[in-house]
Design an enzyme around this catalytic site. Structure first.
Site, mmCIF file in Angstrom:
data_model
loop_
_atom_site.group_PDB
_atom_site.id
_atom_site.type_symbol
_atom_site.label_atom_id
_atom_site.label_comp_id
_atom_site.label_asym_id
_atom_site.label_seq_id
_atom_site.Cartn_x
_atom_site.Cartn_y
_atom_site.Cartn_z
ATOM 1 N N GLY A 87 35.957 45.881 42.909
ATOM 2 C CA GLY A 87 35.316 44.760 42.223
ATOM 3 C C GLY A 87 34.793 43.729 43.207
ATOM 4 N N SER A 88 34.915 42.502 42.814
ATOM 5 C CA SER A 88 34.282 41.431 43.598
ATOM 6 C C SER A 88 34.911 41.223 44.964
ATOM 7 C CB SER A 88 34.351 40.114 42.820
ATOM 8 O OG SER A 88 33.691 40.294 41.585
#
Lengths: 467, 484
Positions: free
Chosen positions: B215-216
């Site tokens: 993810g981020s």
């Protein structure tokens, strides 16, 4: 009748009776198992086993009584046999006790050392009985044909009792409730009486009244008859009772005695040919035998993810026990031969010894058996009557064959046949029968080594009535 | 009759001799092969016939070998705080083992060749045989903080010392007590079967063996690549990013997490603070697959990491199209990372760009405390220039100060972090994974890097975010590591 050639035969005259030698050896033979017992206790519980004194005294006094009766009733008997039997029996009990202690790990097991001790005592009692009541071994000659019938009854009996799954297909037991005997062990002695009696009478006919054919002496049909009958009988036992060991033993016994009686090498050849033919025929038709041979060829097959049908891992386990023991062994009580499962103390007790005493111990045990057998054969050489000679040869070579068949099976030399190691293995019939066997051998050796000639009692067999 | 009797004697002798030769063959020549045959259970029982060595953390053994004096087995291994330590030690049952228990088995069981001299000496002097010890890098306080902070949530925590690469904490939850399966009885078998049947897979080491979409948190890699390739000079440089961003070569538009984020033409710093998908997807697409891959691999992606417990390979894919690379660059699509890998990213940034090889075993030593081996620190790679590292640190500090990572703030300590909320499943249907990776430094030069992932942190989609679920855990771990 006995031919003596001074340079090769043991001369019985003037032989010291060696009873004190026997006593000294016997002390050793009693002490060693007691020390082994203490060793197991120390190794497994870090303390001396309870009742050590009691068992030691009990065993010691039994051996002492046996010795004193030998002194009294067979003063010239061979001094080695009683100590060897005592030692083997004692070591066997210790190993069985040691495996009892690991009993929780064995499936389908029960404490057996106490039973074995009881049977050993019974065996020694029978030994004493033979000492006291068998005045002269030649008396047994009278019972030649009764012995044959008795042997057949004994051998055939197990076939009428239901087989049990845990016996791995072998039907060699007579069971009444919790009591069971293995008649094959007794039949071994009874049959030897028959063979010795029969061959003593027929030996000249078998040896001389024959036709020469392609360099071989072929006997007449009426003389050949009995061997064919015995051969077929042994195969029948094999087929119906799945007992390879006993049939092999009886057949081998018969060929050996026939050879000794007739001094004809051709009998050996016949015997070999017939046994190979018979074994091949049975091996290809009986699944039980085939399984045994497969297990011999590939002992580790039973461990594979998809083991062949009926495969047993016992031979593989036994080999791994022997291998783990190596040369010096793990020490008494410190091996894991219970991995062989319940047979660790019966058929495979040699594997247990091999693991805990190592190659060294195994060699010593083999040497003990070799000594016992050779003392028996020496007795045969020295015996003055043909019946005694044949009888002693029969009993000794039966012992040798049995040791070979069992030990060969356990070490993977030959396919496993499921017999018991004389004296060592758990099994009442075996212990009792082998004590009787040793007693008879001692009686023969006593008469063989006795100075002066003892007149033979009149027997039916010698009168020729057997024809 | 004596001649045949003599021959029979010889025959009997031959029979016995054959047995003797055979016995020599089996017990002499074949003995070793039979003793070490894989079906020979004695080897197994031998291993439990003497005390097994211990796995040590912070000077204290976390395992102990108890004398149970069973007929089969004399000793049994038990664990102190088993579930907490299981991801570090692995388990050792009959026939199966994992983790350090498996890899260091030679030392622990005492069968290692390096212990041969010692064992022989002990045998001669009558000393009982004992296995050696394995000293881990785990700091028990950090481990405990991480375990407690997870508090029954599903996921993993990894804490590293950025300067050395030493793994300070390794937590995977749900976990299991290796002691319950180290026995040899029916209870152990039942426990083993239950653990294997458990749908939550407690036996799996999520910290090392699971790869998640990062993810981020992966935006740290993307930003590093941008600085290293000269795309920006400063964290305040503006990006020319439309919002929403249309993935190159497609009609698909990429949106940001919430409409409140002001991501259009945001600066690198603002993009990081708000975790703008559009900004970093575009940076990734602009840099292209090869440059992104090169940077990811400097951080350890696509490499096998042995701590010595082997971590699953983290992947930055060789995407076929540019829109794929754009999505890969925000840690979605086909990018996968282990919690260890994500911690390594933070560690490299905290350590001024130098990524140290992570390691779990500091020393192996014999029962008599002789050192058998000692780990020497190794650089895995120079993941970025020190200048870039400084910019990345500034970015991460900003995230904790002003952005999505405020929950990780620790008074008096410089903390940098990055949140992540990773979509996964078919059409991103699964509940997202909450990520947080961070580092912290004290003025006196102590530092720590952490990665936290929480699975199924909430029942609903909106309850899940890295900042809310994972950052407090990372904070607790950093506090424990720095003694704050």
């Amino acid at each position: 009748m006995p031919r003596r050639r001074g340079n090769t035969t043991i001369s019985p005259q003037g032989t010291p009776n060696r009873r004190n030698t026997e006593l000294a050896l016997l002390v050793f033979a009693v002490l060693l198992p007691i020390l082994a017992y203490a060793n197991v206790g120390l190794a497994m519980d870090s303390r001396l086993p309870a009742g050590m004194l009691g068992y030691g005294l009990g065993m010691g006094s039994l051996a002492l009584v046996a010795h004193l009766l030998v002194r009294r009733f067979a003063p010239y008997a061979d001094p080695l046999m009683l100590p060897i039997a005592t030692l083997l029996n004692g070591l066997g009990v210790v190993m069985i006790w040691r495996l009892d202690k690991a009993g929780r790990l064995l499936s389908g097991n029960f404490p057996a050392a106490r039973n074995q001790l009881m049977w050993s005592a019974l065996g020694i009692t029978l030994f004493i009985g033979v000492m006291v009541f068998l005045k002269d071994h030649r008396v047994l000659q009278r019972y030649t044909y009764i012995s044959m019938v008795a042997a057949l009854v004994l051998l055939a009996a197990p076939a009428f009792f239901p087989a049990r799954a845990e016996d791995f297909g072998a039907k060699i037991w007579i069971r009444m409730g919790s009591f069971s005997i293995q008649p094959g062990e007794f039949a071994k002695i009874v049959l030897t009486v028959f063979f010795a009696g029969y061959l003593m009478v027929k030996r000249d006919a078998l040896a001389l009244a024959s036709r020469r054919f392609m360099g071989l002496y072929l006997p007449r049909g009426r003389d050949l008859g009995p061997i064919i009958v015995i051969w077929l009988l042994s195969l029948l036992i094999l087929v119906f009772e799945n007992d390879l060991g006993t049939s092999f033993l009886f057949f081998g016994l018969f060929v050996v005695m026939l050879y000794v009686a007739t001094e004809r090498t051709s009998w050996i050849l016949f015997g070999l040919l017939m046994s190979v033919g018979g074994a091949a025929a049975v091996a290809t038709t009986t699944s039980h035998v085939k399984v045994r041979i497969d297990a011999w060829l590939d002992p580790m097959a039973a461990f594979s993810p998809h083991p062949p049908k009926g495969a047993t891992e016992q031979i593989g386990q036994s080999l791994m026990a022997l291998g783990s023991g190596g040369v010096t062994g793990s020490g008494l009580g410190q091996g894991r031969s219970w991995l062989i499962n319940f047979a660790a103390k019966s058929d495979f007790i040699l594997g247990s010894f091999g693991e805990e005493l190592g190659l060294t111990g195994l060699m010593a045990i083999f040497l003990l058996y070799a000594l016992l057998v050779q003392r028996g054969l020496r007795t045969a050489l020295a015996a003055r009557d043909p019946f005694g000679k044949l009888f002693a040869v029969g009993l000794s070579s039966a012992m040798a064959l049995q040791v070979f068949v069992v030990a060969g099976g356990v070490t993977g030399l030959i396919p496993l046949t499921g017999m018991t190691m004389p004296f060592l293995a758990q099994g009442g019939s075996s212990v009792v029968a082998n004590w009787a066997l040793v007693a008879i051998l001692l009686k023969i050796s006593d008469s063989a080594r006795r100075p002066g000639v003892v007149p033979a009692p009149a027997t039916e067999g010698q009168g020729g009535s057997a024809r | 009759m004596n001649k045949p009797i003599r021959r029979i004697s010889i025959f009997c002798l031959v029979l016995i001799l054959a047995l003797m030769v055979r016995a020599n063959w089996v017990q002499g020549v074949q003995a070793d092969a039979l003793a070490t045959n894989k079906n020979n259970k004695r080897q197994l029982y031998d291993r439990y016939a003497h005390p097994r060595g211990n796995i040590i953390a912070g000077g204290q053994p976390v395992t102990s070998s108890d004398f149970v004096n069973g007929v089969r087995f004399k000793y049994k291994t038990s664990w102190v705080d088993g579930p907490m330590w299981a991801p570090v030690t692995g388990f050792s049952t009959l026939g199966q083992s994992s983790g350090l228990e498996a890899l260091e088995d030679g030392v622990l069981s005492g069968s290692d060749d390096r212990l041969f001299f010692r064992n022989t000496l002990d045998m001669l002097t009558g000393e009982p045989k004992k296995g050696g010890d394995v000293v881990t890098t785990i700091n028990p306080k950090v481990q405990k903080a991480a375990w407690d902070a997870m508090n029954g949530k599903k996921g993993a925590v990894v804490a590293l010392d950025p300067k050395t690469g030493a793994i300070l904490a390794l937590v995977s939850a749900p976990s299991y007590d290796p002691g319950t399966i180290s026995g040899y009885d029916n209870d152990a078998t039942k426990a083993w079967n239950d653990l294997n049947a458990d749908p939550n897979k407690p036996l799996d080491n999520r910290a090392l063996k699971y790869t998640y979409p990062p993810g981020s948190t992966f935006k740290l890699v993307t930003a590093t690549a941008a600085f290293e390739n000269g795309m920006f000079q400063s964290i305040d440089d503006a990006t020319s990013t439309p919002d929403p961003y249309t993935l190159p070569g497609t009609q698909t538009t990429l949106k940001n997490e919430s409409p409140n984020e002001r991501c259009e033409n945001a600066t690198v710093k603002a993009g990081m603070d708000q975790s703008c998908n559009t900004v970093f997807a575009k940076i990734g697409a602009d840099l292209g697959k090869d440059k992104m891959r090169a940077q990811a691999e400097k951080f350890g992606f696509n490499s096998t990491i042995d701590t010595p417990v082997r971590a699953e390979k983290s992947v930055f894919p060789n995407s076929a199209s540019l829109d794929g690379t754009a999505q890969d660059s925000i840690g979605q699509h086909d990018t996968r990372a282990t919690p260890l890998q994500v911690a390594m990213v933070s560690a490299a940034i905290a350590n001024n760009g130098s990524l140290m090889q992570p390691y779990l075993v500091d020393q192996e030593r014999s029962a008599s405390l002789t050192t058998l081996s000692k780990h020497t620190e190794k650089q895995f790679s120079q993941a970025m220039s020190p200048a870039t590292a400084q910019k990345m640190q500034d970015l991460m500090v900003s995230v904790v100060q002003d952005g999505t990572g405020k929950n990780a703030q620790i008074p008096g300590v410089q903390v940098g972090g990055k949140t992540g909320t990773a979509q996964h499943g078919e059409n991103n249907s699964g509940l997202p994974y909450a990520w947080f990776t961070s580092w912290a430094k004290t003025p006196d030069g102590q530092s720590v890097a952490v990665a936290v992932v929480v699975e199924d942190g909430s029942d609903n989609r909106d309850g899940i975010s890295g900042g809310r679920l994972a950052a407090p855990i990372a904070k607790a771990v950093m506090q424990a590591a720095l003694g704050k």
